[in-house]
Scaffold this motif. Structure first.
Motif, PDB file in Angstrom:
ATOM      1  N   VAL A 139      -9.435   6.813 -42.805  1.00  0.00           N
ATOM      2  CA  VAL A 139     -10.457   6.117 -43.592  1.00  0.00           C
ATOM      3  C   VAL A 139     -11.373   7.173 -44.228  1.00  0.00           C
ATOM      4  N   PHE A 140     -11.626   7.012 -45.500  1.00  0.00           N
ATOM      5  CA  PHE A 140     -12.517   7.958 -46.190  1.00  0.00           C
ATOM      6  C   PHE A 140     -13.128   7.254 -47.399  1.00  0.00           C
ATOM      7  N   ASN A 141     -14.163   7.835 -47.941  1.00  0.00           N
ATOM      8  CA  ASN A 141     -14.837   7.289 -49.126  1.00  0.00           C
ATOM      9  C   ASN A 141     -14.439   8.064 -50.365  1.00  0.00           C
ATOM     10  N   GLN A 142     -14.339   7.328 -51.457  1.00  0.00           N
ATOM     11  CA  GLN A 142     -14.076   7.936 -52.755  1.00  0.00           C
ATOM     12  C   GLN A 142     -15.203   7.552 -53.714  1.00  0.00           C
ATOM     13  N   HIS A 143     -15.636   8.562 -54.509  1.00  0.00           N
ATOM     14  CA  HIS A 143     -16.670   8.323 -55.530  1.00  0.00           C
ATOM     15  C   HIS A 143     -15.983   8.426 -56.888  1.00  0.00           C
ATOM     16  N   LYS A 144     -16.068   7.294 -57.643  1.00  0.00           N
ATOM     17  CA  LYS A 144     -15.358   7.277 -58.919  1.00  0.00           C
ATOM     18  C   LYS A 144     -16.140   6.447 -59.910  1.00  0.00           C
ATOM     19  N   GLY A 145     -16.554   7.109 -61.005  1.00  0.00           N
ATOM     20  CA  GLY A 145     -17.272   6.406 -62.061  1.00  0.00           C
ATOM     21  C   GLY A 145     -18.552   5.765 -61.577  1.00  0.00           C
ATOM     22  N   GLY A 146     -19.228   6.366 -60.638  1.00  0.00           N
ATOM     23  CA  GLY A 146     -20.481   5.838 -60.123  1.00  0.00           C
ATOM     24  C   GLY A 146     -20.289   4.775 -59.056  1.00  0.00           C
ATOM     25  N   ILE A 147     -19.020   4.468 -58.691  1.00  0.00           N
ATOM     26  CA  ILE A 147     -18.718   3.448 -57.672  1.00  0.00           C
ATOM     27  C   ILE A 147     -18.205   4.163 -56.431  1.00  0.00           C
ATOM     28  N   VAL A 148     -18.627   3.665 -55.271  1.00  0.00           N
ATOM     29  CA  VAL A 148     -18.162   4.222 -54.000  1.00  0.00           C
ATOM     30  C   VAL A 148     -17.130   3.256 -53.406  1.00  0.00           C
ATOM     31  N   TYR A 149     -15.934   3.787 -53.148  1.00  0.00           N
ATOM     32  CA  TYR A 149     -14.850   2.993 -52.554  1.00  0.00           C
ATOM     33  C   TYR A 149     -14.603   3.462 -51.133  1.00  0.00           C
ATOM     34  N   GLU A 150     -14.499   2.469 -50.242  1.00  0.00           N
ATOM     35  CA  GLU A 150     -14.017   2.788 -48.896  1.00  0.00           C
ATOM     36  C   GLU A 150     -12.499   2.674 -48.940  1.00  0.00           C
ATOM     37  N   THR A 151     -11.804   3.740 -48.599  1.00  0.00           N
ATOM     38  CA  THR A 151     -10.345   3.797 -48.716  1.00  0.00           C
ATOM     39  C   THR A 151      -9.732   3.928 -47.329  1.00  0.00           C
ATOM     40  N   LYS A 152      -8.729   3.020 -47.064  1.00  0.00           N
ATOM     41  CA  LYS A 152      -8.043   3.062 -45.768  1.00  0.00           C
ATOM     42  C   LYS A 152      -6.556   3.297 -46.031  1.00  0.00           C
ATOM     43  N   LEU A 153      -6.001   4.331 -45.397  1.00  0.00           N
ATOM     44  CA  LEU A 153      -4.582   4.680 -45.517  1.00  0.00           C
ATOM     45  C   LEU A 153      -3.884   4.348 -44.199  1.00  0.00           C
ATOM     46  N   THR A 154      -2.830   3.493 -44.309  1.00  0.00           N
ATOM     47  CA  THR A 154      -2.085   3.109 -43.092  1.00  0.00           C
ATOM     48  C   THR A 154      -0.632   3.524 -43.260  1.00  0.00           C
ATOM     49  N   PRO A 155      -0.065   4.323 -42.320  1.00  0.00           N
ATOM     50  CA  PRO A 155       1.343   4.745 -42.429  1.00  0.00           C
ATOM     51  C   PRO A 155       2.298   3.690 -41.815  1.00  0.00           C
ATOM     52  N   PHE A 156       3.481   3.577 -42.410  1.00  0.00           N
ATOM     53  CA  PHE A 156       4.528   2.718 -41.847  1.00  0.00           C
ATOM     54  C   PHE A 156       5.747   3.582 -41.571  1.00  0.00           C
ATOM     55  N   MET A 157       6.293   3.464 -40.340  1.00  0.00           N
ATOM     56  CA  MET A 157       7.414   4.301 -39.932  1.00  0.00           C
ATOM     57  C   MET A 157       8.662   3.447 -39.727  1.00  0.00           C
ATOM     58  N   ASP A 158       9.808   4.084 -39.916  1.00  0.00           N
ATOM     59  CA  ASP A 158      11.068   3.396 -39.623  1.00  0.00           C
ATOM     60  C   ASP A 158      11.365   3.522 -38.136  1.00  0.00           C
TER      61      ASP A 158
END
Length: 701
Positions: free
Chosen positions: A82-101
């Motif tokens: 989980v991390f934050n991104q700043h883009k065009g004056g907007i703050v996004y909370e970003t969540k990355l989830t991995p999927f494994m075989d």
């Protein structure tokens, strides 16, 4: 696995968050497999579909590098990031989830982004407010604590005495420094008043300022106190009223010991108005006393005198024996002079070896001269310093003021200085009283100096030439070059009036160069038109010779420019210069000789030349001084002297010239004594270049 991905895709269409599913082909390489409608708005510039495109093909280089690093971290860790991104004056909370075989390999990454700008700003503001509040509370606590500590330190460790008094002036408390300042500790002072250690002369002042402080006005003043050792000390004191509930209940006192500063101030004042070596009044104090005496003299219509004293030859003491002995000599000399003075008389040192004496309210104009004579006498007694005996003489100028007209102190000093300068030029070791003619002479000198500078530029100088002839054949063999000045308003000015000024001011250097160049140009013209072989004699001064390098280079340059041969130039140097500057001139004379120039010793017989000078220096010609020629007719002694000079020259292989020949008899005697050449008014007066040629042609030359 595929069912799980399909479930996420169905969920993505229902949520308001941005959802992207990326296929991970291998570490570091990610392609967009699915993007929901909300996320698709971020990629409108790529059209409706960005699936199967790599991340770096869709995003900017910077954003792609940032996200790929996050993808790689999730890929390796196989855990949600989980991390934050700043883009065009907007703050996004970003969540990355991995999927494994089934084999545990990461095949997909699901990225969910939601706009948290409002929450983020609120969190930041809340955090900032909390920090500020916490900081404010801590600062107040620290300030309160610091205030208490500062107060303790201010009192306890202050180097100045800090004490508390009641409204009656009794000591209540004091810091340890009070003992360093006064010698008394706090216990010894308790119950006593501050005024008890104040010097008697300042008690009234201190009581006044204390009462002013009781009225609520802080006071600052200086006073003198008596310490425990019964010594006077200077204090800088502040009295500050103590308020409790708007009521004055006592007085704080702060006392700083300024005794060293006061001593330094007195020392500075002493140096400001006194000479540091002799402790006599200096020029500033002298000026003040002269001005006071002038006012008193004008008011009382009495008489005052100024004596300007200059020690003769004192510079030689400093040069040869050093400034240390010179300083001791000055101190003793000033003490001797002081003993010659009475009440209301000021002795001041205003320069290296210059003193001024102010005599206020003298009875008559003999007083200044009599005082000067006493000083001359007391300085004659030998000074014994460091087993060396010295004898000093002095030159003294005197001026008087009777209050009859307005005058300034500087004018009186100038008059006395002029009188001193007058006697110094006429033998020294004497006294002379100022008269107005001296001022006229100095003004004329200044005028001549100023006009001389213009004369060089304006071409007001010109040359005349006096023939030097062979005594037996009467043939002109050379000419002496003589400078003349035709002043625009004063007319012709004799050389003996402007040459000394030129020497003194250094103007003789450019004048001498002009003479040398002009004379060489004239000689070259004569040699080309009239004489193949001819020589000119040019006088040089000590000031020119002192500029040794410049003088030699000037001669070389002018000879080269004009094409005149060095052998056709005769340099005349007076015998006195040879005697006074032998060591300096010796090298110069040899250099001139090596250039091929002829050297003459002018005015021979007046300077008491030693035989070593004639023997060691390459001198070609001796010019017998006119004083011997003037009296040659009236006595055998002068003729004998002339005969001796001529015989001496013959033995040394030198030629002789008799100067100042005024009549036929003088010429005949010089011829009988075998003098080689003669010059003088009887032969020919100095004339212009044109007249010189006419007269010589008239004689068949």
């Amino acid at each position: 696995m595929n069912d799980l991905i399909m479930s996420y895709k169905q969920f993505a269409n229902l949520t308001s968050e941005y959802v992207c599913i990326l296929k991970s082909e291998k570490y570091g390489e990610y392609r967009y497999e699915y993007i929901n409608d909300q996320a698709m708005q971020q990629f409108q510039e790529f059209g409706d579909d960005v699936t199967n495109l790599k991340v770096e093909e869709v995003l900017s280089s910077y954003e792609a590098q940032f996200l790929i690093k996050k993808y790689n971290d999730t890929y390796i860790n196989q855990a949600t990031t989980v991390f934050n991104q700043h883009k065009g004056g907007i703050v996004y909370e970003t969540k990355l989830t991995p999927f494994m075989d089934v084999e545990g390999r990461v095949t997909h990454l699901v990225m969910m982004m939601r706009d948290i700008t409002v929450e983020h700003k609120a969190d930041l503001h809340l955090e900032k407010t909390k920090k500020e509040l916490y900081h404010h509370i801590k600062e107040n606590e620290k300030a309160l604590m610091a205030s208490k500590e500062r107060y303790k330190c201010l009192v306890k460790y202050n180097k100045d005495a800090v004490f508390e008094m009641n409204l009656d002036g009794m000591y209540l408390h004091a810091n340890p420094a009070i003992e360093e300042v006064t010698g008394y500790n706090a216990e010894e002072l308790k119950g006593n008043t501050f005024h008890s250690i104040v010097a008697v002369k300042d008690i009234d002042k201190v009581v006044y300022f204390f009462n002013e402080a009781r009225k609520g006005k802080a006071q600052s003043y200086e006073c003198t106190c008596v310490d425990k050792n019964n010594k006077y000390i200077s204090l800088d004191v502040k009295n500050i009223p103590i308020y409790i509930n708007n009521e004055i209940i006592g007085i704080f006192g702060i006392a700083k010991n300024i005794t060293p500063q006061k001593l330094q101030e007195r020392k500075i004042k002493l140096l400001a108005y006194n000479d540091p070596l002799t402790l006599l009044p200096n020029k500033a104090l002298l000026d003040d006393r002269i001005n006071q005496s002038i006012l008193e003299t004008r008011k009382q219509k009495n008489l005052m005198a100024l004596l300007y004293v200059d020690l003769d030859g004192f510079k030689n003491v400093n040069d040869y024996l050093g400034h240390s002995i010179g300083d001791q000599l000055l101190i003793e000399a000033s003490q001797r002079i002081s003993r010659c003075l009475e009440n209301r008389q000021t002795l001041a040192r205003i320069g290296g070896d210059e003193f001024v004496i102010l005599l206020s309210d003298v009875l008559n104009k003999e007083a200044g001269v009599n005082c000067a004579k006493k000083i001359i006498e007391v300085l004659k007694e030998p000074f014994e310093l460091h087993e060396v005996s010295f004898q000093l003489t002095c030159s003294i100028g005197v001026t008087y003021y009777d209050g009859s007209k307005a005058v300034t102190g500087e004018e009186l000093l100038k008059q006395a200085d002029l009188a001193m300068y007058h006697i110094k030029k006429r033998g020294k070791n004497n006294v002379v009283v100022y008269n107005e003619e001296m001022n006229i002479n100095i003004k004329r000198k200044i005028t001549l100096e100023t006009d001389m500078r213009k004369a060089i530029k304006d071409g007001d100088f010109y040359l005349e030439y006096q023939p030097i002839v062979h005594t037996k054949t009467k043939k002109t063999i050379s000419a002496e070059v003589l400078i003349r000045w035709n002043h625009k308003s004063l007319g012709r000015i004799p050389p003996n009036q402007f040459i000394p000024i030129a020497e003194e001011t250094g103007l003789i250097i450019p004048i001498g160069e002009w003479v040398f160049r002009t004379a060489c140009l004239q000689l070259k013209k004569w040699q080309q038109e009239y004489f193949e072989t001819f020589r000119i004699s040019i006088n040089v001064s000590v000031r020119q010779l002192q500029e040794q390098k410049r003088f030699i280079e000037t001669i070389k340059t002018i000879l080269k420019e004009t094409g005149v041969a060095a052998k056709d130039i005769n340099i005349e140097i007076t015998e006195t210069l040879f005697m006074e500057n032998y060591e300096e001139l010796s090298q110069m004379i040899h250099q001139l000789y090596s250039l091929g120039l002829h050297i003459s010793m002018d005015d021979f017989g007046t300077g008491y030349s030693s035989m070593s000078i004639l023997k060691n220096l390459p001198i070609h010609t001796i010019k017998i001084d006119r004083s011997f020629i003037d009296d040659v007719e009236v006595g055998s002694r002068n003729r004998a002297l002339i005969n001796s000079i001529i015989k001496l020259a013959e033995r040394l292989d030198m030629q002789t010239v008799g100067e100042g020949v005024e009549n036929e008899k003088q010429l005949a005697i010089l011829a009988e004594e075998n003098c080689d050449y003669v010059q003088g008014f009887h032969i020919c007066r100095p004339v212009s270049a044109e007249e010189f040629i006419l007269q010589n042609f008239k004689e068949g030359l």
